[in-house]
Every structure is written in structure tokens, then in C-alpha cells.
Design an enzyme around this catalytic site. Structure first.
Site, PDB file in Angstrom:
ATOM      1  N   TYR A 134       0.839  -1.205   0.000  1.00 52.10           N
ATOM      2  CA  TYR A 134       0.000   0.000   0.000  1.00 52.10           C
ATOM      3  C   TYR A 134       0.873   1.254   0.000  1.00 52.10           C
ATOM      4  O   TYR A 134       0.702   2.150  -0.827  1.00 52.10           O
ATOM      5  CB  TYR A 134      -0.919  -0.043   1.228  1.00 52.10           C
ATOM      6  N   LEU A 135       1.838   1.285   0.910  1.00 55.76           N
ATOM      7  CA  LEU A 135       2.665   2.500   1.027  1.00 55.76           C
ATOM      8  C   LEU A 135       3.594   2.673  -0.175  1.00 55.76           C
ATOM      9  O   LEU A 135       3.890   3.796  -0.578  1.00 55.76           O
ATOM     10  CB  LEU A 135       3.453   2.480   2.342  1.00 55.76           C
TER      11      LEU A 135
END
Ligand SMILES: NC(=O)c1ccc[n+]([C@@H]2O[C@H](COP(=O)([O-])OP(=O)(O)OC[C@H]3O[C@@H](n4cnc5c(N)ncnc54)[C@H](OP(=O)(O)O)[C@@H]3O)[C@@H](O)[C@H]2O)c1
Length: 218
Positions: free
Chosen positions: A127-128
Site C-alpha cells: 500500500y505505502l
């Protein structure tokens, strides 16, 4: 102002649309489920039906906008593939469409931790990484972007008071109400172009926090 909010039925997105409509803007929300259109209309917004992942280009939706906001997300239950197609791919498509049409103002809802995805593990890492890559792509686009990186989002009622800082690496929480309030204020704050900031609950009124953003602090 005509503002296209991508992720228009998201929990931040619909709050932002409601605020923008109340301020007299033409608040358009991109959604992929036609059954969500009535909720946007009830918020005073204009529903626009389209799927970020399926559409090759977002230009038809961005056309006519004065500003765009990326508030979509694949969500915590999704695998790494959808982090690439939504959190990264969707944001990139929005950047490309805005650049092609000369829509210069772009607000990105990013996340704390996007400055250091390598320190995350498990699904948070994918996600990051997607968020970080999307932010880099936008920053390199030449658009008048502001990247907002909120802490953990809550559905607690907003307080109207925040901590908004260009010092990265913080941790904390912030109600979605206050994220939406900051985004609405950023749209009226051209001096925040080119700024990346983290957002948490705090004690500074939203308008004051946005006014101070990007200015040198003593
Ligand atoms: N959760 C946190 O603590 C946290 C922290 C920092 C930043 N953020 C970021 O903050 C932003 C807003 O978060 P939120 O809680 O408001 O998110 P949310 O409620 O999960 O909303 C995300 C929206 O994106 C839409 N979307 C997903 N795939 C799509 C597609 N292919 N086409 C069109 N729309 C699509 C979803 O619609 P569907 O229902 O159709 O899928 C949903 O309405 C996100 O970018 C998130 O990554 C979250």
C-alpha cells in the site's frame, strides 16, 4: 469552482463533496456503482459514473474541472494487485488526465508512511509503496499539487482543529471529517502548491493551519 473528487462515495470523498457543495462549488464525484448516485445527490453533489481501473483514460471525467482530488483507495481487504491498479494506477491516470487537459490543481490524499514504505511489513508495505510512487509521479508532473498525508483515519466527529506539518515521519490519528475540511480549505489555498504535509488531530483551527502551511516557521 468545478471539482472532481475521485473516490466520491469513499468516506473522505463524500464528506468533501458535501462541504464543497455547501460552499457553492460544482462538486462532482466519480463512483463506479450507479446505486451510490443517490447518496451523492443527497450530499448536493453531481455523481459521475466511471471505473478507475477499467477506463483507459480519465479525461472524459476530468474535462471541465478546475481542480481534481484523488480520494480513492483499494481498501485494507485488497491484495497487492489492486494497490497497483487503484492506489497507484488510478492516481497516475488522474495525473495524466489533469496534465493533458491543463487542469493544474490536484490534491492527493496520500498517507503517513509514504515517505518510508520500506519500514512497513505485510500488506501495508504494498500500500505505502503504491502511495509513494503515486506521490512521486504527481510531484514530477509539473501540476500545482498538494499531497496530504493523514494519519490513521477515524469516523469520530471532526473537531475542526488539526496539526498540519511539512515535517514528515509522524504518527497519530485524524477524523475523516477533519481531513475533508482540510481538503476543502486547500482548494482555496494556491500557496500550498508543491507542498507535501502530514495531518493529525491537533489544536490549530483548519483555516489557520492551511494559511500557515508552506510558510517558513521561525
Ligand atoms: N484508512 C486509513 O487509516 C488511511 C490513512 C491514511 C490515508 N488513507 C487514504 O485516504 C483515502 C480515503 O480513505 P477512505 O477511508 O475515505 O476510503 P474508502 O472509504 O475506502 O473509499 C475509497 C473509495 O475508492 C473507491 N474505488 C475503489 N476502486 C475504485 C475503482 N476502480 N473505480 C472507482 N472508485 C474506486 C471505492 O469505491 P468502491 O466501493 O466502488 O470500491 C471507495 O468509495 C484513501 O486514498 C486511503 O488510502 C487511509
Amino acid at each position: 469552482m468545478d471539482v472532481l473528487v475521485v473516490g466520491g462515495h469513499g468516506r473522505v470523498g463524500i464528506r468533501l463533496l458535501r462541504l464543497l457543495a455547501a460552499r457553492g462549488h460544482r462538486a462532482r464525484g466519480l463512483i463506479r456503482k450507479p446505486e451510490e448516485a443517490a447518496d451523492l445527490e443527497a450530499a448536493g453533489a453531481v455523481p459521475v459514473i466511471g471505473d478507475l481501473e477499467a477506463e483507459p483514460s480519465l479525461e472524459p471525467y476530468v474535462k471541465g474541472a478546475d481542480a481534481v482530488v484523488f480520494a480513492a483507495g483499494a481498501g485494507p481487504g485488497s491484495g497487492p494487485e489492486r494497490k497497483r491498479t487503484v492506489d497507484l494506477g488510478g492516481a497516475v491516470k488522474l495525473t495524466d488526465a489533469a496534465a493533458a487537459l491543463g487542469v493544474r490543481r490536484y490534491l492527493m490524499v496520500s498517507s503517513i508512511g509514504a515517505d518510508r514504505p520500506e519500514s512497513a511489513t505485510g500488506p501495508m508495505r504494498a500500500y505505502l509503496e503504491a502511495k509513494a510512487e503515486a506521490d512521486r509521479y504527481l510531484a514530477a508532473s509539473g501540476l500545482d499539487y498538494t499531497i496530504l498525508r493523514p494519519g490513521s483515519l477515524t469516523d469520530d466527529p471532526g473537531t475542526g482543529r488539526v496539526r498540519l506539518t511539512t515535517e514528515l515521519g509522524g504518527t497519530g490519528r485524524v477524523p475523516r471529517d477533519d481531513v475533508a475540511a482540510v481538503l476543502a480549505e486547500l482548494l482555496a489555498a494556491p500557496h500550498t502548491a508543491g507542498v507535501t504535509a502530514e495531518l493529525f488531530s491537533g489544536d490549530v483551527p483548519v483555516a489557520e493551519a492551511v494559511r500557515a502551511l508552506g510558510r517558513a516557521t521561525p
